[in-house]
Design an enzyme around this catalytic site. Structure first.
Site, PDB file in Angstrom:
ATOM      1  N   TRP A 323      -1.222  -0.657   6.959  1.00  0.00           N
ATOM      2  CA  TRP A 323      -0.283  -0.061   7.472  1.00  0.00           C
ATOM      3  C   TRP A 323       0.552   1.146   6.153  1.00  0.00           C
ATOM      4  O   TRP A 323       0.844   1.731   6.558  1.00  0.00           O
ATOM      5  CB  TRP A 323       0.693  -1.115   8.373  1.00  0.00           C
ATOM      6  CG  TRP A 323       1.745  -0.461   8.484  1.00  0.00           C
ATOM      7  CD1 TRP A 323       2.757   0.674   9.542  1.00  0.00           C
ATOM      8  CD2 TRP A 323       2.465   0.108   7.328  1.00  0.00           C
ATOM      9  NE1 TRP A 323       3.881   0.695   9.461  1.00  0.00           N
ATOM     10  CE2 TRP A 323       4.334   0.687   8.120  1.00  0.00           C
ATOM     11  CE3 TRP A 323       3.060  -0.666   6.195  1.00  0.00           C
ATOM     12  CZ2 TRP A 323       5.399   1.223   7.739  1.00  0.00           C
ATOM     13  CZ3 TRP A 323       4.529  -0.112   5.945  1.00  0.00           C
ATOM     14  CH2 TRP A 323       5.734   0.842   6.125  1.00  0.00           C
ATOM     15  N   HIS A 324      -0.639  -0.069   5.165  1.00  0.00           N
ATOM     16  CA  HIS A 324       0.701   0.839   4.043  1.00  0.00           C
ATOM     17  C   HIS A 324      -0.342   2.159   3.187  1.00  0.00           C
ATOM     18  O   HIS A 324       0.181   2.866   2.636  1.00  0.00           O
ATOM     19  CB  HIS A 324       0.238  -0.705   2.794  1.00  0.00           C
ATOM     20  CG  HIS A 324       1.385  -1.184   2.453  1.00  0.00           C
ATOM     21  ND1 HIS A 324       1.297  -2.639   3.876  1.00  0.00           N
ATOM     22  CD2 HIS A 324       2.695  -1.575   2.522  1.00  0.00           C
ATOM     23  CE1 HIS A 324       2.969  -2.591   3.597  1.00  0.00           C
ATOM     24  NE2 HIS A 324       3.622  -1.908   2.697  1.00  0.00           N
ATOM     25  N   GLY A 325      -1.484   2.500   3.897  1.00  0.00           N
ATOM     26  CA  GLY A 325      -2.367   3.267   3.332  1.00  0.00           C
ATOM     27  C   GLY A 325      -3.989   2.932   4.003  1.00  0.00           C
ATOM     28  O   GLY A 325      -4.589   2.144   4.480  1.00  0.00           O
ATOM     29  N   PHE A 460       3.998   5.868   2.763  1.00  0.00           N
ATOM     30  CA  PHE A 460       3.517   4.876   3.720  1.00  0.00           C
ATOM     31  C   PHE A 460       4.070   5.581   5.069  1.00  0.00           C
ATOM     32  O   PHE A 460       3.269   5.126   6.249  1.00  0.00           O
ATOM     33  CB  PHE A 460       4.160   3.862   3.461  1.00  0.00           C
ATOM     34  CG  PHE A 460       2.960   3.276   2.194  1.00  0.00           C
ATOM     35  CD1 PHE A 460       2.467   3.715   1.420  1.00  0.00           C
ATOM     36  CD2 PHE A 460       3.920   2.295   1.999  1.00  0.00           C
ATOM     37  CE1 PHE A 460       1.682   2.491   0.734  1.00  0.00           C
ATOM     38  CE2 PHE A 460       3.958   1.715   0.331  1.00  0.00           C
ATOM     39  CZ  PHE A 460       2.144   1.643  -0.136  1.00  0.00           C
TER      40      PHE A 460
END
Length: 460
Positions: A323-325, A460
């Site tokens: 999800w963060h990247g 993000f």
């Protein structure tokens, strides 16, 4: 429009005046929507259409799920809208990551593949509002809430500018009802919101932005620095990312209170946690709560075999990293935390030792969070324990002092919502004493705040 910018300093009073000058709920909601669209368009107006179109698709899809004549039909419609949301997220955020990895995988088996990549800008906040929309439709399917039948109210729920681009990720059952009736100005709530905003501003400008240059310098040249420098750089980044994101969240929650809206506190003193599981219940609570309710529990949670439970834990943390990247380093960061969640779950240790292990595990995980590749992360990690070389004078020790002061203040105020929640006793009974503290902190932000750095979680 950064929360710590002059533009925002002018934007909020204008919206505040318009919002409280109107006489009914509908117009308050319209002000919220227009302010949110202006705020989002300030970053890049080209993505306004995408966000609004996504919201409208989910608005009508939710109505369709709500009026489905059977659970099977509702489930099909839910799956369709979730696929729609995740496809948009995948195209804008993950397409190149998957394309590059597919090409590398095919090369390993001797096949030559020229997989195309996209040259597009990542729409700011897309991960946050996409997850908020998915949770909304899923909660309707589960029967937790009724679908909203007022498009302006629904757009206000998504476009409320304090939490639009970096959370908190709000649920329909907590935020939507607050747009049902006209808000009445509450001076006590507004003043407390300004205090919380000031505390978030101090964390961002005085701590995070002053730690950023140290972290940037060390991580950019870690191969030529001594291990003690690398430890300082790692500590600096850990403090930076915490104060940057929790500072943003505090400012978002504080700003929302100016408009009579309650948002979820996203951080609950995570560095005082004594287990990995507790740490992640306190850090970015709305994301971890989302992953728990819409991924971990549907997979079976802990009510299954040990092997399946471990799989569910790693799925939770792996998806948190993704999800963060779109990077294997983020996935490695998530899996690292998942590994220690599993391995330390049943360990019995003295409380201080358990706290130390928890903070050490999280701090070391930042090696992968900050480095662009897993290889860089491992190299940095190994060099942390080489114990060679002489400490460079060019690496500032300021983050050590800032971290000590920060955690000392948070420890003293751990039983309150924020450090500026002063008791009505002793010297704090005097309004002037409180105002002096506020003035000193604000002056410190202006005079000693580091070079303005964009909030980390905006990417993000």
């Amino acid at each position: 429009m950064l929360f710590n910018s002059l533009a925002f300093l002018f934007f909020v009073p204008v919206v505040f005046a318009l919002y409280w000058s109107v006489k009914n709920c509908r117009w308050q909601n319209r002000v919220v929507v227009l302010a949110g669209l202006f705020f989002y368009g300030w970053w890049d107006w080209r993505f306004l259409g995408l966000m609004v179109a996504t919201c409208l698709v989910n608005y009508y899809a939710a109505l369709s799920v709500g009026r489905a004549h059977s659970k099977v039909v509702a489930r099909r419609r839910l799956v369709a809208v979730v696929v729609f949301n995740l496809t948009l997220l995948a195209v804008f955020k993950y397409f190149n990551f998957f394309a590059d990895n597919l090409s590398a995988l095919m090369s390993l088996v001797g096949l030559r593949a020229d997989v195309p990549t996209l040259h597009i800008i990542l729409p700011i906040g897309i991960s946050f509002y996409t997850f908020q929309l998915i949770a909304y439709v899923a909660d309707i399917y589960r029967g937790h809430i009724k679908p909203c039948r007022d498009a302006e109210k629904f757009l206000g729920f998504i476009c409320f500018f304090p939490q639009l681009v970096a959370g908190p990720i709000e649920r329909g059952d907590t935020l939507l009802p607050q747009f049902d009736k006209r808000r009445v100005f509450d001076r006590t709530k507004a003043v407390d919101g300004m205090r919380l905003f000031l505390w978030g501003l101090a964390k961002k400008m005085l701590v995070a932005d002053n730690c950023a240059p140290v972290a940037d310098y060390v991580f950019a040249d870690y191969q030529n620095l001594a291990c003690i420098d690398l430890w300082i750089g790692l500590f600096a980044f850990t403090i930076q990312v915490y104060c940057d994101f929790s500072g943003y969240s505090d400012m978002a929650v504080g700003c929302a209170r100016l408009f009579g809206i309650n948002l979820t506190m996203n951080f609950k003193h995570p560095f005082f946690a004594t287990t990995i599981r507790e740490f992640w219940r306190r850090w970015h609570t709305t994301l971890m709560g989302w992953l728990r309710d819409y991924v971990y529990f549907p997979l079976g949670g802990s009510r299954c075999s040990a092997a399946r439970h471990y799989f569910n834990v790693f799925a939770l943390y792996g998806l948190s990293g993704l999800w963060h990247g779109p990077s294997w380093s983020f996935i490695a960061w998530g899996m690292w935390n998942g590994l220690f969640n599993v391995t330390t779950k049943n360990l019995s240790m003295p409380k201080f030792l358990s706290w130390f292990v928890t903070i050490a595990v999280f701090t070391l995980s930042q090696v992968f969070f900050r480095n662009p590749t897993v290889a860089d992360g491992f190299c940095y990690f190994v060099r942390l324990f080489t114990f060679d070389g002489i400490c460079h004078n060019s690496v500032s020790r300021m983050p050590l002092l800032l971290g000590f002061v920060l955690f000392f203040v948070e420890w003293l105020s751990r039983k309150h919502s924020h450090p500026f929640y002063f008791p009505q006793s002793g010297i704090w009974r005097w309004r002037m004493a409180r105002y002096v503290v506020y003035a000193i902190v604000f002056a410190g932000c202006v005079l000693f705040g580091g070079e303005q750095v964009q909030f980390i979680y905006f990417q993000f």
